[in-house]
Scaffold this motif. Structure first.
Motif, PDB file in Angstrom:
ATOM      1  N   ASN A  14      23.751  -3.054   6.373  1.00 43.36           N
ATOM      2  CA  ASN A  14      23.318  -2.695   4.958  1.00 43.36           C
ATOM      3  C   ASN A  14      22.132  -3.716   5.585  1.00 43.36           C
ATOM      4  O   ASN A  14      21.553  -4.778   4.355  1.00 43.36           O
ATOM      5  N   TRP A  15      21.206  -3.483   6.076  1.00 40.73           N
ATOM      6  CA  TRP A  15      19.930  -4.032   6.724  1.00 40.73           C
ATOM      7  C   TRP A  15      20.016  -5.185   6.528  1.00 40.73           C
ATOM      8  O   TRP A  15      18.892  -6.642   5.805  1.00 40.73           O
ATOM      9  N   VAL A  40      17.121  -3.558  12.296  1.00 39.21           N
ATOM     10  CA  VAL A  40      16.490  -3.787  10.685  1.00 39.21           C
ATOM     11  C   VAL A  40      15.278  -4.100  11.460  1.00 39.21           C
ATOM     12  O   VAL A  40      14.378  -3.662  10.907  1.00 39.21           O
ATOM     13  N   GLN A 107      11.468   0.552   1.827  1.00 39.32           N
ATOM     14  CA  GLN A 107      11.257  -0.649   1.889  1.00 39.32           C
ATOM     15  C   GLN A 107       9.721  -1.351   3.198  1.00 39.32           C
ATOM     16  O   GLN A 107      10.025  -1.336   4.256  1.00 39.32           O
ATOM     17  N   ASN A 110      10.228  -2.779   6.870  1.00 42.84           N
ATOM     18  CA  ASN A 110      10.647  -2.069   7.815  1.00 42.84           C
ATOM     19  C   ASN A 110       9.323  -0.723   8.658  1.00 42.84           C
ATOM     20  O   ASN A 110       9.198  -0.924   8.176  1.00 42.84           O
ATOM     21  N   ASP A 139      13.193   1.384  -1.847  1.00 42.25           N
ATOM     22  CA  ASP A 139      14.396   0.571  -0.995  1.00 42.25           C
ATOM     23  C   ASP A 139      14.735   1.476  -0.302  1.00 42.25           C
ATOM     24  O   ASP A 139      16.252   1.461   0.007  1.00 42.25           O
TER      25      ASP A 139
END
Length: 295
Positions: A14-15, A40, A107, A110, A139
């Motif tokens: 989840n990032w 990530v 995002q 990233n 995101d």
């Protein structure tokens, strides 16, 4: 078919970089033969990568690129720059030089988004498009994508098209909710819902041009097949890397559809058969990977 008895486990961070590091650590302790990571962060994992390799584990980054040059690690990535650049160049053909476009990126921070956004910006500059408005990021969140588009519409900003890093169908929903005219162009999207919307919207007459590009998650399956070829004892070709200093291989998008393809049987079939949440993607088989990338 290759004499491999494969079991598979999947973990989602989840990032969160700390969660991802712990999951990799646990995977090393569990003794997996291959670890595939969608990183990530593009740096910061050197010690844990080296620990995995010392344990004899094949470590591959899939989709997002790990950019540290200090570890000998393979990156199997979608050509993110291509996705943004191709979308902007086509938008320029549709809208014409001097047109104004809004860009909704994914995002911030990233590496996939960074490369994709650079492609959007370079393509827009080459096509003579003016990017207007502020910095918008969804995101990869469908709800936030619609919120960002709603914010743009409420601001009164004038624009001709929308450059968006996926979640296009959700941004389009903001136009429906506001009851305003669609832009002249929006792209790119890769879901069944986006393809269905574009087909239904334009099948009788052109109402909005668009871009569909195939994208992840198939790159993860391709990366797995790199690992399986290594398990089978094969070696990569000497000139295989697109970015040699960080051992990156870029896999290009295979499907590109616009309004010009509205009568293409393959486009129509995708519109009629894909589920809304499906992603238009592809992957390379073990044999295809071996033929293209291994000695």
């Amino acid at each position: 078919d290759y004499g491999l008895n494969v079991s598979y486990a999947s973990f989602v961070s989840n990032w969160d970089a700390a969660t991802e590091s712990q999951q990799i650590e646990n995977s090393i302790n569990e003794g997996f033969d291959i670890i595939l990571v969608n990183p990530v962060s593009s740096t910061g994992l050197d010690p844990i990568i080296e620990k995995a390799q010392e344990a004899g584990i094949i470590y591959i980054n899939a989709d997002c690129e790990y950019t540290s040059p200090d570890v000998n690690v393979l990156n199997v990535c979608t050509d993110q720059y291509y996705l943004g650049y191709t979308t902007s160049i086509y938008a320029g053909e549709v809208l014409g030089e001097g047109a104004k476009v809004v860009m909704i990126a994914a995002q911030e921070g990233n590496v996939a988004n960074t490369q994709r956004q650079q492609g959007f910006e370079d393509g827009a500059a080459e096509a003579g498009l003016e990017i207007v408005g502020g910095q918008y990021n969804h995101d990869w969140d469908p709800v936030k994508s619609q919120q960002q588009a709603t914010e743009i519409l409420n601001s009164g900003l004038e624009f001709d098209g929308v450059l968006i890093s996926q979640c296009a169908e959700n941004a389009l929903a903001a136009f429906d909710a506001a009851g305003v005219d669609y832009p002249k162009f929006m792209g790119f999207g890769d879901t069944g819902e986006w393809i269905q919307r574009m087909y239904e919207l334009n099948k009788d007459e052109k109402k909005m041009d668009f871009m569909v590009l195939s994208n992840p998650p198939g790159v993860g399956a391709s990366a797995l097949n790199f690992g399986l070829n290594m398990i089978l004892g094969k070696e990569l070709k000497d000139d295989v890397y697109d970015v040699p200093e960080i051992h990156s291989i870029y896999l290009e998008s295979k499907v590109c559809w616009t309004y010009d393809d509205i009568e293409d049987p393959e486009f129509i079939e995708a519109a009629e058969t894909m589920e809304p949440g499906d992603a238009l993607t592809y992957w390379l088989t073990i044999d295809e990977v071996a033929e293209q990338f291994f000695k």
